[in-house]
Write an enzyme that holds these catalytic residues in place. Structure first.
Site, mmCIF file in Angstrom:
data_model
loop_
_atom_site.group_PDB
_atom_site.id
_atom_site.type_symbol
_atom_site.label_atom_id
_atom_site.label_comp_id
_atom_site.label_asym_id
_atom_site.label_seq_id
_atom_site.Cartn_x
_atom_site.Cartn_y
_atom_site.Cartn_z
ATOM 1 N N ARG A 148 -3.505 -10.098 4.964
ATOM 2 C CA ARG A 148 -3.899 -10.142 3.544
ATOM 3 C C ARG A 148 -2.692 -9.681 2.732
ATOM 4 N NH1 ARG A 148 -6.410 -6.845 -0.257
ATOM 5 N NH2 ARG A 148 -7.926 -7.935 -1.562
ATOM 6 N N LYS A 186 0.823 -1.220 0.000
ATOM 7 C CA LYS A 186 0.000 0.000 0.000
ATOM 8 C C LYS A 186 0.853 1.265 0.000
ATOM 9 C CE LYS A 186 -4.388 -1.900 1.299
ATOM 10 N NZ LYS A 186 -5.419 -2.089 2.298
HETATM 11 C C1 9MG Z 1 -10.192 -5.726 -0.680
HETATM 12 N N1 9MG Z 1 -9.210 -5.099 0.180
HETATM 13 C C2 9MG Z 1 -8.246 -4.207 -0.190
HETATM 14 N N2 9MG Z 1 -7.534 -3.837 0.889
HETATM 15 C C3 9MG Z 1 -8.063 -4.500 1.942
HETATM 16 C C4 9MG Z 1 -7.770 -4.531 3.313
HETATM 17 O O1 9MG Z 1 -6.824 -3.775 3.837
HETATM 18 N N3 9MG Z 1 -8.496 -5.329 4.110
HETATM 19 C C5 9MG Z 1 -9.501 -6.085 3.592
HETATM 20 N N4 9MG Z 1 -10.191 -6.858 4.448
HETATM 21 N N5 9MG Z 1 -9.822 -6.093 2.297
HETATM 22 C C6 9MG Z 1 -9.117 -5.305 1.494
#
Ligand code: 9MG
Length: 262
Positions: free
Chosen positions: A238, A204
């Site tokens: 994630r 990010k």
């Molecule tokens: C779909 N998506 C993109 N970034 C995300 C994040 O930080 N958390 C979750 N749960 N989904 C995300």
């Protein structure tokens, strides 16, 4: 949780996996590298992304969910905010809903209650199209925690079992870089929600800001952030780079389990 974006416009891998065969190969690789969940999404949530119709989203994700279910036992999560996509995706084999809108879209609470699968409730300030224009908080950690507690209460009142819920502070969703760093530094406060915490910080822009790296050069920073999140109590990460993240998390978990001040 390995990320499988079947979209032409996601911020870091847009267009790479939007053919079912390539997506399937990526799912296999993530499973081999140690993903415990594969998160499949057909609509980009990056700032300024175009909206996608329900039918278009279904056309993107359903064949991929079906194909992934054929080649691996790794559970599949559907990354969507649309109730109709939640229903079809679970029908096709998904066993988790990852909703960046925390079930606030009309019909989403009912869909999740009917489907009785795990649900990730994520915090976002504003809407994806405009959320980065002027995010503002008094205390970001307190406000995010209180929003997530409220969404848990609303979900439970709608008939969703509390033990199906996971919470997520939503890094980058209506937050400045300072807000994101404050959340990562104080992640442990989200334990007040009483539910497992999921963190998505992979590649990010805050990591780009901190390292001055382009999106495809952010793997080391992503692993570092994942390790910090786990040390702060996160239970699900994630990530795009599953193999490298799994290595980092093995180290973090061993250290966390050996720590005397939990
Ligand atoms: C779909 N998506 C993109 N970034 C995300 C994040 O930080 N958390 C979750 N749960 N989904 C995300």
């Amino acid at each position: 949780m390995g990320i499988l974006n079947v979209t032409p416009d996601s911020f870091s891998d847009g267009g790479r996996f939007d053919s079912p065969n390539i997506a399937l190969q990526q799912a296999r690789t993530m499973a081999e590298e140690g993903a415990a969940i594969i998160d499949i999404g057909g609509e980009s949530t990056r700032p300024g992304a175009d909206d996608v119709s329900t039918q278009h989203e279904l056309d993107r994700v359903i064949p991929v969910i079906e194909a992934v279910r054929e080649v691996t036992d790794v559970p599949v999560s559907i990354d969507t905010s649309k109730p109709a996509v939640m229903r079809e995706a679970v029908g096709a084999g998904a066993s988790m809903i990852n909703d960046v809108c925390a079930l606030q879209v009309e019909g989403a609470l009912q869909a999740a209650a009917d489907l009785d699968v795990a649900v990730c409730l994520m915090h976002m300030q504003g809407q994806p199209r405009t959320m980065q224009e002027a995010p503002g908080y008094g205390d970001v950690v307190v406000e995010v925690t209180s929003f997530l507690k409220e969404r848990i209460a609303i979900a439970v009142a709608a008939g969703i079992h509390e033990d199906k819920l996971v919470v997520d502070p939503g890094f980058g969703f209506g937050k400045t870089h300072e807000h994101n760093v404050a959340l990562l530094a104080n992640l442990r406060q989200l334990q007040d929600c009483g539910r497992p915490v999921l963190v998505g910080v992979s590649r990010k822009s805050t990591l780009g800001e901190l390292t001055q790296r382009d999106v495809h050069e952010r793997m080391p920073a992503s692993v570092a952030a994942a390790v910090i999140a786990v040390m702060g109590g996160a239970q699900i990460i994630r990530a795009h780079d599953v193999g490298a993240t799994v290595d980092g998390l093995r180290v973090a978990r061993a250290v966390r389990e050996s720590s005397t001040d939990q």
